[in-house]
Design a protein around this motif. Structure first.
Motif, PDB file in Angstrom:
ATOM      1  N   ARG A  51       5.484 -10.838   2.293  1.00 21.03           N
ATOM      2  CA  ARG A  51       4.039 -10.889   2.401  1.00 21.03           C
ATOM      3  C   ARG A  51       3.603 -10.009   3.572  1.00 21.03           C
ATOM      4  N   LEU A  52       2.564  -9.191   3.366  1.00 18.86           N
ATOM      5  CA  LEU A  52       2.051  -8.338   4.430  1.00 18.86           C
ATOM      6  C   LEU A  52       1.247  -9.168   5.424  1.00 18.86           C
ATOM      7  N   ALA A  53       1.223  -8.761   6.672  1.00 11.02           N
ATOM      8  CA  ALA A  53       0.462  -9.463   7.700  1.00 11.02           C
ATOM      9  C   ALA A  53      -1.039  -9.365   7.416  1.00 11.02           C
ATOM     10  N   TYR A  54      -1.454  -8.267   6.786  1.00  9.04           N
ATOM     11  CA  TYR A  54      -2.846  -8.065   6.387  1.00  9.04           C
ATOM     12  C   TYR A  54      -2.852  -7.192   5.143  1.00  9.04           C
ATOM     13  N   GLU A  55      -3.935  -7.240   4.402  1.00  9.26           N
ATOM     14  CA  GLU A  55      -4.011  -6.456   3.172  1.00  9.26           C
ATOM     15  C   GLU A  55      -4.030  -4.963   3.471  1.00  9.26           C
ATOM     16  N   ILE A  56      -3.289  -4.219   2.679  1.00  8.38           N
ATOM     17  CA  ILE A  56      -3.291  -2.761   2.743  1.00  8.38           C
ATOM     18  C   ILE A  56      -3.642  -2.280   1.342  1.00  8.38           C
ATOM     19  N   ASN A  57      -4.746  -1.595   1.197  1.00 16.31           N
ATOM     20  CA  ASN A  57      -5.207  -1.107  -0.115  1.00 16.31           C
ATOM     21  C   ASN A  57      -5.256  -2.242  -1.139  1.00 16.31           C
ATOM     22  N   ASP A  58      -5.777  -3.387  -0.736  1.00 20.98           N
ATOM     23  CA  ASP A  58      -5.905  -4.581  -1.577  1.00 20.98           C
ATOM     24  C   ASP A  58      -4.559  -5.142  -2.040  1.00 20.98           C
ATOM     25  N   LYS A  59      -3.486  -4.805  -1.363  1.00 18.44           N
ATOM     26  CA  LYS A  59      -2.150  -5.331  -1.682  1.00 18.44           C
ATOM     27  C   LYS A  59      -1.789  -6.399  -0.649  1.00 18.44           C
ATOM     28  N   THR A  60      -1.075  -7.434  -1.085  1.00 19.63           N
ATOM     29  CA  THR A  60      -0.684  -8.504  -0.170  1.00 19.63           C
ATOM     30  C   THR A  60       0.828  -8.611   0.019  1.00 19.63           C
ATOM     31  N   GLU A  61       1.618  -7.876  -0.803  1.00 16.33           N
ATOM     32  CA  GLU A  61       3.072  -7.911  -0.695  1.00 16.33           C
ATOM     33  C   GLU A  61       3.639  -6.501  -0.767  1.00 16.33           C
ATOM     34  N   GLY A  62       4.810  -6.334  -0.150  1.00 12.37           N
ATOM     35  CA  GLY A  62       5.476  -5.048  -0.197  1.00 12.37           C
ATOM     36  C   GLY A  62       6.969  -5.192   0.014  1.00 12.37           C
ATOM     37  N   PHE A  63       7.719  -4.177  -0.425  1.00 11.11           N
ATOM     38  CA  PHE A  63       9.168  -4.119  -0.212  1.00 11.11           C
ATOM     39  C   PHE A  63       9.405  -3.351   1.085  1.00 11.11           C
ATOM     40  N   TYR A  64      10.054  -3.990   2.052  1.00  6.04           N
ATOM     41  CA  TYR A  64      10.317  -3.369   3.346  1.00  6.04           C
ATOM     42  C   TYR A  64      11.715  -2.771   3.366  1.00  6.04           C
ATOM     43  N   VAL A  65      11.835  -1.557   3.915  1.00  3.44           N
ATOM     44  CA  VAL A  65      13.137  -0.897   4.050  1.00  3.44           C
ATOM     45  C   VAL A  65      13.220  -0.260   5.437  1.00  3.44           C
ATOM     46  N   LEU A  66      14.303  -0.543   6.156  1.00  4.94           N
ATOM     47  CA  LEU A  66      14.553   0.031   7.481  1.00  4.94           C
ATOM     48  C   LEU A  66      15.762   0.958   7.372  1.00  4.94           C
ATOM     49  N   VAL A  67      15.615   2.196   7.860  1.00  5.30           N
ATOM     50  CA  VAL A  67      16.711   3.171   7.805  1.00  5.30           C
ATOM     51  C   VAL A  67      16.932   3.733   9.213  1.00  5.30           C
ATOM     52  N   ASP A  68      18.167   3.625   9.713  1.00  2.00           N
ATOM     53  CA  ASP A  68      18.571   4.290  10.959  1.00  2.00           C
ATOM     54  C   ASP A  68      19.264   5.577  10.566  1.00  2.00           C
ATOM     55  N   PHE A  69      18.881   6.685  11.228  1.00  2.00           N
ATOM     56  CA  PHE A  69      19.484   7.969  10.872  1.00  2.00           C
ATOM     57  C   PHE A  69      19.488   8.922  12.051  1.00  2.00           C
ATOM     58  N   GLY A  88       2.819   4.854  -4.040  1.00  7.55           N
ATOM     59  CA  GLY A  88       3.653   3.669  -3.972  1.00  7.55           C
ATOM     60  C   GLY A  88       4.127   3.337  -2.566  1.00  7.55           C
ATOM     61  N   ILE A  89       3.888   4.232  -1.612  1.00  7.14           N
ATOM     62  CA  ILE A  89       4.238   3.961  -0.214  1.00  7.14           C
ATOM     63  C   ILE A  89       2.969   3.476   0.485  1.00  7.14           C
ATOM     64  N   LEU A  90       3.025   2.243   1.020  1.00  4.70           N
ATOM     65  CA  LEU A  90       1.839   1.668   1.663  1.00  4.70           C
ATOM     66  C   LEU A  90       1.737   2.043   3.134  1.00  4.70           C
ATOM     67  N   ARG A  91       2.818   1.872   3.889  1.00  3.73           N
ATOM     68  CA  ARG A  91       2.824   2.160   5.324  1.00  3.73           C
ATOM     69  C   ARG A  91       4.200   2.680   5.726  1.00  3.73           C
ATOM     70  N   THR A  92       4.208   3.515   6.777  1.00  2.00           N
ATOM     71  CA  THR A  92       5.473   4.039   7.293  1.00  2.00           C
ATOM     72  C   THR A  92       5.383   4.175   8.811  1.00  2.00           C
ATOM     73  N   ILE A  93       6.526   4.215   9.431  1.00  2.00           N
ATOM     74  CA  ILE A  93       6.608   4.570  10.842  1.00  2.00           C
ATOM     75  C   ILE A  93       7.970   5.213  11.064  1.00  2.00           C
ATOM     76  N   ILE A  94       7.983   6.255  11.898  1.00  2.00           N
ATOM     77  CA  ILE A  94       9.221   6.929  12.275  1.00  2.00           C
ATOM     78  C   ILE A  94       9.281   6.898  13.790  1.00  2.00           C
ATOM     79  N   ILE A  95      10.378   6.386  14.335  1.00  2.00           N
ATOM     80  CA  ILE A  95      10.511   6.237  15.780  1.00  2.00           C
ATOM     81  C   ILE A  95      11.784   6.938  16.237  1.00  2.00           C
ATOM     82  N   ARG A  96      11.648   7.734  17.297  1.00  2.00           N
ATOM     83  CA  ARG A  96      12.849   8.332  17.893  1.00  2.00           C
ATOM     84  C   ARG A  96      13.441   7.314  18.853  1.00  2.00           C
TER      85      ARG A  96
END
Length: 100
Positions: A51-69, A88-96
């Motif tokens: 479940r998302l913490a808040y709605e994103i584009n009227d969506k309430t659920e999403g599949f979360y994936v974390l990738v270290d590279f 199909g991608i709701l939100r992203t973040i890339i962190i160094r």
């Protein structure tokens, strides 16, 4: 010729929860393959459908994936561009990550 310096990164992306599980897997595979082709994938951590913490584009659920590279410094900009143009991608973040 000098060896390219690879930086450590982590990215989290959220795939639309309304997609079929096969479609979500295909998107996950698309991005892990893109990362592997341009760097080295260290870990892929599937958090599953949440479940998302808040709605994103009227969506309430999403599949979360974390990738270290590891990748060169130019790749995250291209990865972010690919995220933005992919449906199909709701939100992203890339962190160094800091080197230890």
């Amino acid at each position: 010729m000098a060896e390219k310096l690879l930086n450590s990164y982590e990215t989290i992306f959220i795939i639309d929860g309304d997609l079929e599980e096969e479609a979500a897997k295909a998107l996950q595979e698309k991005f892990t393959s893109l990362i592997a082709a341009n760097g080295t994938v260290e870990t892929v951590d599937e958090w599953g459908k949440r479940r998302l913490a808040y709605e994103i584009n009227d969506k309430t659920e999403g599949f979360y994936v974390l990738v270290d590279f590891k990748a060169d410094a130019e790749f995250p900009k291209e990865l972010d561009r690919q995220y933005r143009i992919t449906d199909g991608i709701l939100r992203t973040i890339i962190i160094r990550k800091e080197e230890e």
